[in-house]
Design a protein around this motif. Structure first.
Motif, short mmCIF file in Angstrom:
data_model
loop_
_atom_site.label_atom_id
_atom_site.label_comp_id
_atom_site.label_asym_id
_atom_site.label_seq_id
_atom_site.Cartn_x
_atom_site.Cartn_y
_atom_site.Cartn_z
N PHE A 28 137.40 106.67 132.61
CA PHE A 28 137.61 107.54 133.76
C PHE A 28 138.38 108.81 133.37
N ARG A 30 137.76 111.78 132.75
CA ARG A 30 137.43 113.07 133.35
C ARG A 30 137.34 113.01 134.86
N ASP A 31 137.71 111.87 135.43
CA ASP A 31 137.54 111.69 136.86
C ASP A 31 138.75 112.15 137.66
N LYS A 98 135.79 110.19 141.65
CA LYS A 98 134.68 111.12 141.57
C LYS A 98 134.71 111.82 140.23
N SER A 99 133.54 112.13 139.70
CA SER A 99 133.45 112.68 138.36
C SER A 99 133.12 114.16 138.33
N ASP A 100 132.57 114.70 139.41
CA ASP A 100 132.15 116.10 139.40
C ASP A 100 133.33 117.00 139.73
#
Length: 124
Positions: A28, A30-31, A98-100
């Protein structure tokens, strides 16, 4: 991917609780990890978010100064410390990921993964 929320319960007004959310299934790093809540008959409400790697945090005005979000990378867990609780804080609390990075952090529709919810009841 699994998010496991825990730590809810019954507390008197003015008290404190710490919620935990254990993340598993993939990295995770980059989340953005967020906390939301939903009271009966109300929409899901954004509370706070933290970036897993960079330490970015952001709070809703309704909880700023009372709630603190943090993370423990070694345990793959993030937290919501809730102080000075009020009866209006009563709700089911959800953690999410969320990843974006391009989408808004305060919109629950932008989150990809959700925990099962943990109930918080604040008595007056």
């Amino acid at each position: 991917v699994q998010l496991q929320a825990s730590g809810g319960g019954l507390v008197q007004a003015g008290g404190s609780l710490r919620l935990s959310c254990a993340a598993s299934g993939r990295p995770f790093s980059r989340d953005f990890m967020g906390w939301f809540r939903q009271a009966p008959g109300k929409e899901r409400e954004f509370l706070a978010v933290i970036s897993w790697s960079g330490g970015f945090t952001y709070y809703a005005d309704s909880v700023k100064g009372r709630f603190t979000i943090s993370r423990d990378n070694a345990k793959n867990t993030f937290y919501l410390q809730m102080n000075s609780l009020k009866p209006e804080d009563t709700a089911v609390y959800y953690c999410a990921a969320k990843s974006d990075p391009r989408t808004t952090v305060a919109d629950h529709r932008m989150y990809d993964y959700w925990g099962q919810g943990t109930e918080v009841t604040v008595s007056s």
